[in-house]
Design an enzyme around this catalytic site. Sequence first.
Site, PDB file in Angstrom:
ATOM      1  N   ASP A   1       3.429 -13.962  -5.395  1.00 57.15           N
ATOM      2  CA  ASP A   1       2.799 -13.245  -4.370  1.00 57.15           C
ATOM      3  C   ASP A   1       3.043 -13.572  -3.017  1.00 57.15           C
ATOM      4  O   ASP A   1       2.644 -14.798  -2.580  1.00 57.15           O
ATOM      5  CB  ASP A   1       1.078 -13.292  -4.658  1.00 57.15           C
ATOM      6  CG  ASP A   1       0.534 -12.369  -3.601  1.00 57.15           C
ATOM      7  OD1 ASP A   1       0.928 -11.738  -2.630  1.00 57.15           O
ATOM      8  OD2 ASP A   1      -0.854 -12.221  -3.764  1.00 57.15           O
TER       9      ASP A   1
ATOM     10  N   TYR B   1      -1.136   1.572   6.865  1.00 51.38           N
ATOM     11  CA  TYR B   1       0.468   1.263   6.632  1.00 51.38           C
ATOM     12  C   TYR B   1       1.040   1.390   8.112  1.00 51.38           C
ATOM     13  O   TYR B   1       1.837   0.390   8.432  1.00 51.38           O
ATOM     14  CB  TYR B   1       0.791   2.266   5.745  1.00 51.38           C
ATOM     15  CG  TYR B   1       2.530   2.024   5.311  1.00 51.38           C
ATOM     16  CD1 TYR B   1       2.753   0.829   4.524  1.00 51.38           C
ATOM     17  CD2 TYR B   1       3.402   2.922   5.698  1.00 51.38           C
ATOM     18  CE1 TYR B   1       4.082   0.804   4.101  1.00 51.38           C
ATOM     19  CE2 TYR B   1       4.777   2.913   5.098  1.00 51.38           C
ATOM     20  CZ  TYR B   1       4.969   1.797   4.488  1.00 51.38           C
ATOM     21  OH  TYR B   1       6.231   1.275   4.014  1.00 51.38           O
TER      22      TYR B   1
ATOM     23  N   LYS C   1       3.179  -1.994   9.358  1.00 54.21           N
ATOM     24  CA  LYS C   1       4.596  -1.896   9.642  1.00 54.21           C
ATOM     25  C   LYS C   1       4.995  -1.948  11.245  1.00 54.21           C
ATOM     26  O   LYS C   1       6.144  -2.414  11.597  1.00 54.21           O
ATOM     27  CB  LYS C   1       5.165  -0.520   9.158  1.00 54.21           C
ATOM     28  CG  LYS C   1       5.133  -0.695   7.606  1.00 54.21           C
ATOM     29  CD  LYS C   1       5.851  -1.745   7.088  1.00 54.21           C
ATOM     30  CE  LYS C   1       6.184  -1.549   5.605  1.00 54.21           C
ATOM     31  NZ  LYS C   1       6.902  -2.916   4.988  1.00 54.21           N
TER      32      LYS C   1
ATOM     33  N   THR D   1      11.963   5.813  -3.907  1.00 56.63           N
ATOM     34  CA  THR D   1      11.592   4.643  -4.702  1.00 56.63           C
ATOM     35  C   THR D   1      10.414   4.949  -5.480  1.00 56.63           C
ATOM     36  O   THR D   1      10.045   6.052  -5.440  1.00 56.63           O
ATOM     37  CB  THR D   1      11.228   3.498  -3.695  1.00 56.63           C
ATOM     38  OG1 THR D   1      10.364   3.525  -2.881  1.00 56.63           O
ATOM     39  CG2 THR D   1      12.726   3.084  -2.599  1.00 56.63           C
TER      40      THR D   1
END
Length: 370
Positions: free
Chosen positions: A167, A260, A264, A295
């Site tokens: 991790d 997110y 980012k 993906t």
Amino acid sequence: MVRSDARLTTMGAYGRILAGRQPRPIGVRTPVVRAREPLRGTVADPTGRFDRRAFWPLPHETVDVPGDRFTVLEEHSETTVTAVREWIDAARPVRGIRAAQGLHKVHREEERMSVQVVVVTGAASGIGRATAELFADRGARVVAVDVAREGLEKLSAIHGVVPLVGDVSTEETNTAMVDLAVREFGRLDAVVLNAGISGAGPLESPGAIDRFDRILAVNVRGTALGIRASLPALRAAGGGSIVATSSVSGLGGDPVTWAYNAAKAAVINLVRGAAIDYAVENIRVNAIAPGGTATAMTAGVLSHPTLGPAVTGRIPQRRWADPREQAEVIWFLTSPAASYVTGVTIPVDGGLSANNGILLPPAFPGDAPR
């Protein structure tokens, strides 16, 4: 006074390599033309691309020094002294000394790239897997890191790939991946910090902040830990490259993607700050900002009957990227071709971030009006 000696001996000629900051002798194999007086100074390479391991740290040792761009700057005057004016083609390494790379011909750098050692996190799928495969295809040695054991087992069948289950939000995993690269392959040249997760849902939803904490732990803390853990090994190798995976979502906001977006965006500024701090040591830090890429993480959006076409319609190239296309930009950023590139985030998004969003990009000829 400018000396025109083609060669210098180490006897009495000590200097300091800028990136290494440690006293080291300067010289070449005998026979040599001795300097008329002891020379103290700094070996400076304007390109910033030399390998400081080309210089042997013991007194009275003689070593091969590439000429073209090396100068010796005297510490007690403004005089610039050209230490070596030509590369000694016939010279052989002394006691394992490596020739300085990047100072003679580009194809020598390309040869080095074929055996570079790289760590890739988030390597079990998507962009990380494509990156690990691309580097391995081109002869690199790869430490592939992920929490998904099954995906890593498939990668480990590829020659030159060593898996590590872990991790990235933990310091232990980041330390272990660097140690594994050095132990298995002798050094570390590049690190691709690609591991990331999304989610969180609406800001007011139950558990949103707990999910936000986990997103920050993987995407931001994991990147910071990866940079921190890799620095000693990259420094020992004379420099190297770190590439983080951000996102176009870090360049702006998206609906219901606040966590997110924040994570980012943090990666982008983390890259900028680290690049400034370590550029002097020939350690470059950059990022890519992928747009829509096919993906496992984006499969739900891509396959959605209305959302998928809506997102695709906002991409000027009118398609989603293949993960290999992202990997190619990562490859570039770790290569000698990007030797003067640091602190940047490159959008790899088919032109998505070029559009301010007020109008949709042109449709394909024959498409229905929008």
